[in-house]
Motif scaffolding. Structure first.
Motif, PDB file in Angstrom:
ATOM      1  N   ALA A 129       0.813  -1.214   0.000  1.00  0.00           N
ATOM      2  CA  ALA A 129       0.000   0.000   0.000  1.00  0.00           C
ATOM      3  C   ALA A 129       0.850   1.270   0.000  1.00  0.00           C
ATOM      4  O   ALA A 129       0.316   2.365   0.148  1.00  0.00           O
ATOM      5  CB  ALA A 129      -0.939   0.005   1.210  1.00  0.00           C
ATOM      6  N   GLY A 130       2.166   1.116  -0.183  1.00  0.00           N
ATOM      7  CA  GLY A 130       3.051   2.281  -0.201  1.00  0.00           C
ATOM      8  C   GLY A 130       2.781   3.178  -1.387  1.00  0.00           C
ATOM      9  O   GLY A 130       2.402   2.719  -2.465  1.00  0.00           O
ATOM     10  N   ARG A 131       2.988   4.471  -1.178  1.00  0.00           N
ATOM     11  CA  ARG A 131       2.691   5.453  -2.220  1.00  0.00           C
ATOM     12  C   ARG A 131       3.918   5.827  -3.060  1.00  0.00           C
ATOM     13  O   ARG A 131       3.828   6.671  -3.948  1.00  0.00           O
ATOM     14  CB  ARG A 131       2.082   6.707  -1.582  1.00  0.00           C
ATOM     15  N   GLY A 132       5.057   5.233  -2.764  1.00  0.00           N
ATOM     16  CA  GLY A 132       6.234   5.442  -3.605  1.00  0.00           C
ATOM     17  C   GLY A 132       6.763   6.857  -3.600  1.00  0.00           C
ATOM     18  O   GLY A 132       7.127   7.405  -4.638  1.00  0.00           O
ATOM     19  N   THR A 133       6.850   7.461  -2.422  1.00  0.00           N
ATOM     20  CA  THR A 133       7.286   8.858  -2.336  1.00  0.00           C
ATOM     21  C   THR A 133       8.743   9.042  -2.737  1.00  0.00           C
ATOM     22  O   THR A 133       9.154  10.165  -3.013  1.00  0.00           O
ATOM     23  CB  THR A 133       7.078   9.382  -0.908  1.00  0.00           C
ATOM     24  N   ARG A 134       9.520   7.960  -2.778  1.00  0.00           N
ATOM     25  CA  ARG A 134      10.927   8.080  -3.169  1.00  0.00           C
ATOM     26  C   ARG A 134      11.134   7.857  -4.662  1.00  0.00           C
ATOM     27  O   ARG A 134      12.260   7.825  -5.129  1.00  0.00           O
ATOM     28  CB  ARG A 134      11.768   7.057  -2.396  1.00  0.00           C
ATOM     29  N   LEU A 135      10.036   7.679  -5.398  1.00  0.00           N
ATOM     30  CA  LEU A 135      10.146   7.433  -6.835  1.00  0.00           C
ATOM     31  C   LEU A 135       9.336   8.436  -7.643  1.00  0.00           C
ATOM     32  O   LEU A 135       8.676   8.054  -8.614  1.00  0.00           O
ATOM     33  CB  LEU A 135       9.673   6.013  -7.156  1.00  0.00           C
ATOM     34  N   PRO A 136       9.348   9.707  -7.299  1.00  0.00           N
ATOM     35  CA  PRO A 136       8.487  10.657  -8.007  1.00  0.00           C
ATOM     36  C   PRO A 136       8.873  10.845  -9.468  1.00  0.00           C
ATOM     37  O   PRO A 136       8.023  11.194 -10.293  1.00  0.00           O
ATOM     38  CB  PRO A 136       8.685  11.960  -7.214  1.00  0.00           C
ATOM     39  N   ARG A 143      16.141  -3.919  -2.934  1.00  0.00           N
ATOM     40  CA  ARG A 143      14.870  -3.282  -2.632  1.00  0.00           C
ATOM     41  C   ARG A 143      14.657  -2.151  -3.634  1.00  0.00           C
ATOM     42  O   ARG A 143      15.446  -1.208  -3.707  1.00  0.00           O
ATOM     43  CB  ARG A 143      14.844  -2.743  -1.204  1.00  0.00           C
ATOM     44  N   VAL A 144      13.581  -2.250  -4.404  1.00  0.00           N
ATOM     45  CA  VAL A 144      13.290  -1.256  -5.434  1.00  0.00           C
ATOM     46  C   VAL A 144      12.475  -0.135  -4.780  1.00  0.00           C
ATOM     47  O   VAL A 144      11.275  -0.011  -4.965  1.00  0.00           O
ATOM     48  CB  VAL A 144      12.539  -1.895  -6.617  1.00  0.00           C
ATOM     49  N   ASN A 145      13.175   0.671  -3.983  1.00  0.00           N
ATOM     50  CA  ASN A 145      12.515   1.738  -3.228  1.00  0.00           C
ATOM     51  C   ASN A 145      13.039   3.125  -3.571  1.00  0.00           C
ATOM     52  O   ASN A 145      12.787   4.090  -2.863  1.00  0.00           O
ATOM     53  CB  ASN A 145      12.657   1.488  -1.728  1.00  0.00           C
ATOM     54  N   SER A 146      13.776   3.216  -4.682  1.00  0.00           N
ATOM     55  CA  SER A 146      14.259   4.512  -5.172  1.00  0.00           C
ATOM     56  C   SER A 146      14.377   4.429  -6.684  1.00  0.00           C
ATOM     57  O   SER A 146      14.405   3.332  -7.262  1.00  0.00           O
ATOM     58  CB  SER A 146      15.621   4.867  -4.561  1.00  0.00           C
ATOM     59  N   THR A 147      14.449   5.594  -7.332  1.00  0.00           N
ATOM     60  CA  THR A 147      14.577   5.597  -8.790  1.00  0.00           C
ATOM     61  C   THR A 147      15.878   4.943  -9.226  1.00  0.00           C
ATOM     62  O   THR A 147      15.926   4.239 -10.240  1.00  0.00           O
ATOM     63  CB  THR A 147      14.495   7.037  -9.325  1.00  0.00           C
ATOM     64  N   LEU A 148      16.940   5.115  -8.438  1.00  0.00           N
ATOM     65  CA  LEU A 148      18.225   4.512  -8.790  1.00  0.00           C
ATOM     66  C   LEU A 148      18.158   2.988  -8.713  1.00  0.00           C
ATOM     67  O   LEU A 148      18.644   2.295  -9.621  1.00  0.00           O
ATOM     68  CB  LEU A 148      19.329   5.031  -7.867  1.00  0.00           C
ATOM     69  N   SER A 149      17.559   2.438  -7.658  1.00  0.00           N
ATOM     70  CA  SER A 149      17.459   0.974  -7.562  1.00  0.00           C
ATOM     71  C   SER A 149      16.502   0.417  -8.611  1.00  0.00           C
ATOM     72  O   SER A 149      16.698  -0.691  -9.125  1.00  0.00           O
ATOM     73  CB  SER A 149      17.020   0.561  -6.157  1.00  0.00           C
ATOM     74  N   PHE A 150      15.457   1.187  -8.964  1.00  0.00           N
ATOM     75  CA  PHE A 150      14.564   0.793 -10.055  1.00  0.00           C
ATOM     76  C   PHE A 150      15.332   0.695 -11.369  1.00  0.00           C
ATOM     77  O   PHE A 150      15.181  -0.262 -12.137  1.00  0.00           O
ATOM     78  CB  PHE A 150      13.429   1.807 -10.165  1.00  0.00           C
ATOM     79  N   LEU A 151      16.171   1.677 -11.635  1.00  0.00           N
ATOM     80  CA  LEU A 151      16.994   1.655 -12.850  1.00  0.00           C
ATOM     81  C   LEU A 151      17.974   0.490 -12.810  1.00  0.00           C
ATOM     82  O   LEU A 151      18.154  -0.228 -13.808  1.00  0.00           O
ATOM     83  CB  LEU A 151      17.747   2.981 -12.983  1.00  0.00           C
ATOM     84  N   ALA A 152      18.598   0.277 -11.650  1.00  0.00           N
ATOM     85  CA  ALA A 152      19.630  -0.761 -11.536  1.00  0.00           C
ATOM     86  C   ALA A 152      19.069  -2.157 -11.788  1.00  0.00           C
ATOM     87  O   ALA A 152      19.663  -2.951 -12.528  1.00  0.00           O
ATOM     88  CB  ALA A 152      20.283  -0.690 -10.158  1.00  0.00           C
ATOM     89  N   LYS A 200       2.917   2.042  -6.496  1.00  0.00           N
ATOM     90  CA  LYS A 200       4.322   1.643  -6.459  1.00  0.00           C
ATOM     91  C   LYS A 200       4.486   0.155  -6.751  1.00  0.00           C
ATOM     92  O   LYS A 200       5.422  -0.264  -7.452  1.00  0.00           O
ATOM     93  CB  LYS A 200       4.914   1.963  -5.087  1.00  0.00           C
ATOM     94  N   CYS A 201       3.570  -0.665  -6.244  1.00  0.00           N
ATOM     95  CA  CYS A 201       3.718  -2.113  -6.390  1.00  0.00           C
ATOM     96  C   CYS A 201       3.578  -2.584  -7.833  1.00  0.00           C
ATOM     97  O   CYS A 201       3.873  -3.736  -8.145  1.00  0.00           O
ATOM     98  CB  CYS A 201       2.720  -2.843  -5.499  1.00  0.00           C
ATOM     99  N   LEU A 202       3.131  -1.689  -8.733  1.00  0.00           N
ATOM    100  CA  LEU A 202       2.995  -2.056 -10.146  1.00  0.00           C
ATOM    101  C   LEU A 202       4.113  -1.479 -11.012  1.00  0.00           C
ATOM    102  O   LEU A 202       4.027  -1.523 -12.238  1.00  0.00           O
ATOM    103  CB  LEU A 202       1.632  -1.608 -10.680  1.00  0.00           C
ATOM    104  N   LEU A 203       5.148  -0.948 -10.395  1.00  0.00           N
ATOM    105  CA  LEU A 203       6.309  -0.518 -11.180  1.00  0.00           C
ATOM    106  C   LEU A 203       6.792  -1.664 -12.066  1.00  0.00           C
ATOM    107  O   LEU A 203       6.886  -2.805 -11.610  1.00  0.00           O
ATOM    108  CB  LEU A 203       7.453  -0.107 -10.255  1.00  0.00           C
TER     109      LEU A 203
END
Length: 457
Positions: free
Chosen positions: A13-20, A315-324, A28-31
């Motif tokens: 249920a996180g809103r992904g505030t670190r991935l704006p 942990r995909v909790n930032s834009t950098l980790s999402f990219l990585a 966020k869970c559907l990234l």
């Protein structure tokens, strides 16, 4: 079977505030992480460990979208959706408290943003062997350390924890954010007294995978002032390891009828520890004691298990980790998911004949006369003819019109790149429209620039 002994809860249920930069109004869970949404990975991990049903906590407004997205994936577990109100400002501890009635046994709590191939059995077995109150999993950090973000040059400062562990027993001594510690680290004497060596780690990552006793959520239910699990409740529970029952305060442990009948703030009223439990602990081969009182008399016990150094864990909790994770996914896919799951989803339409190392999610449409290399294409994304896309992430529902050249970019959720655009090393925000024939590099283009932020004290 783990599913007979434990329940599993995935917090989504996180809103992904670190991935704006990439998320926009999407959950966020559907990234998109490769061909599947982020939430699929922890659910698949639990399925590998023989869980057949998982409680997934989502916002009410996101339930239908999440449900439809998971139905398009090869998922083998039954999902029991637990929704929390859209207007709530719930932390992770609040969410667990809200679903209290669903928890009937010892349970696992897993964050929706973990992507890993680790075996959970060493963690679960540690929990069992030492009759732990809590056991958590740790990975080595630094998965994204060699990845550079597109857009303007920025200096990434990773968030780190300081974690104290007694190596002989794997008992947790403390966990707190390194940013909360100044130049020196002060330790209480009781952390060292009679407990041997204490190792302090600054480069381990809490995986946000926890195994918990049922009584822990009974206690958490009473602590309404605690909102977050990792930041508030975990340090609170670790400190409670050193609480002792006084003889006057001990309930009559000769009868199970008297166990946990009091509903007080004292944590020891929630711990099921009868005379029989004490005798079993003393007789156990796993009580870590030959000469002293087992576990120093502690009935609240928290442990940490480190994943093997070759395990994948991010942990995909930032834009950098999402990219990585998206950049490295093709190279680690077989280790992560095995050959049973293809990198190009069956529902994707790929007409291009010039492709190399691409990952394509369900219902993406990649046209002919395109050159596509080392890139990820999210669900429902569209790439029209006569395009070159390399080393980039085209997120879900994004559109790339004809005649574009995109290199080392992230094209955000529902973004629209119009024809003739040349983008190099750019970060395009969600819902942003790149106008026709735009030629630019190393920029971050976002609709957020249209708003003025006012800080009201």
């Amino acid at each position: 079977m783990t599913s007979c002994e434990f329940q599993a809860v995935v917090l989504a249920a996180g809103r992904g505030t670190r991935l704006p930069e990439v998320l926009g109004d999407a959950p966020k869970c559907l990234l998109p992480v490769g061909p599947y949404p982020l939430l699929w990975y922890p659910l698949n991990m639990l399925s590998r460990h023989n869980f057949t049903e998982v409680i997934v906590v989502v916002l009410e407004q996101d339930k239908l979208e999440v449900q439809q997205a998971l139905e398009r994936t090869p998922l083998k577990v039954k999902v029991d959706y637990a929704t929390i109100p859209n207007d709530s400002d719930f932390g992770t501890a609040d969410s667990l408290r809200y679903i209290y009635d669903k928890i009937k046994s010892d349970f696992l709590v897993v964050s929706c943003d973990i992507v890993s191939n680790v075996s959970l059995y060493p963690l679960i077995n540690k929990f069992r062997a030492d009759d732990a109150s809590l056991a958590l999993l740790l990975f080595k950090s630094g998965f994204e350390s060699d990845v550079v973000m597109p857009g303007p040059k920025t200096k990434h400062k990773p968030e780190r924890d300081l974690i104290g562990i007694h190596p002989a027993t794997q008992r947790l001594a403390f966990v707190f954010a390194a940013s909360d510690c100044e130049d020196t680290l002060n330790l209480q004497r009781y952390l060292l007294k009679n407990r041997g060596q204490l190792d302090v780690y600054g480069r381990l990552m809490d995986a946000h995978i926890y195994v918990l006793k049922k009584w822990v959520i009974d206690y958490l239910r009473r602590k309404e002032n605690i909102s977050t699990f990792k930041g508030e409740f975990l340090p609170h529970l670790i400190k409670k390891q050193h609480y002792r029952r006084t003889p006057k305060a001990m309930p009559d442990t000769t009868s199970d009828l008297n166990v946990t009948t009091k509903h007080e703030d004292n944590i020891l009223h929630y711990v099921t520890h009868t005379v029989m439990d004490q005798k079993l602990t003393q007789a156990s081969l796993f009580n870590q004691s030959l000469s002293h009182v087992p576990y120093h008399g502690d009935v609240v016990r928290c442990f940490a298990v480190q994943a093997p150094s070759d395990a994948i864990g991010v942990r995909v909790n930032s834009t950098l980790s999402f990219l990585a994770i998206n950049r490295k996914l093709a190279g680690i896919w077989n280790d992560l998911c095995g050959e049973a799951h293809p990198l190009i989803a069956p529902g994707a339409v790929v007409k291009s004949t010039q492709t190399k190392d691409i990952i394509v999610a369900d219902n993406a449409k990649l046209s002919e006369k395109t050159s596509l290399n080392s890139s990820v294409f999210g669900s429902n994304s569209v790439v029209n003819p006569k395009n070159i896309v390399a080393n980039s992430i085209i997120m879900s529902n994004a559109i790339v019109e004809e005649g574009c050249n995109i290199n080392n970019c992230i094209i955000g959720h529902r973004a629209h790149v119009k024809s003739g655009s040349v983008l190099n090393n750019c970060l395009i925000g969600p819902n942003y429209v790149v106008e026709e024939d735009t030629k630019t590099q190393s920029v971050h283009l976002s609709n957020d620039d249209q708003y003025m932020e006012i800080d009201i004290q």
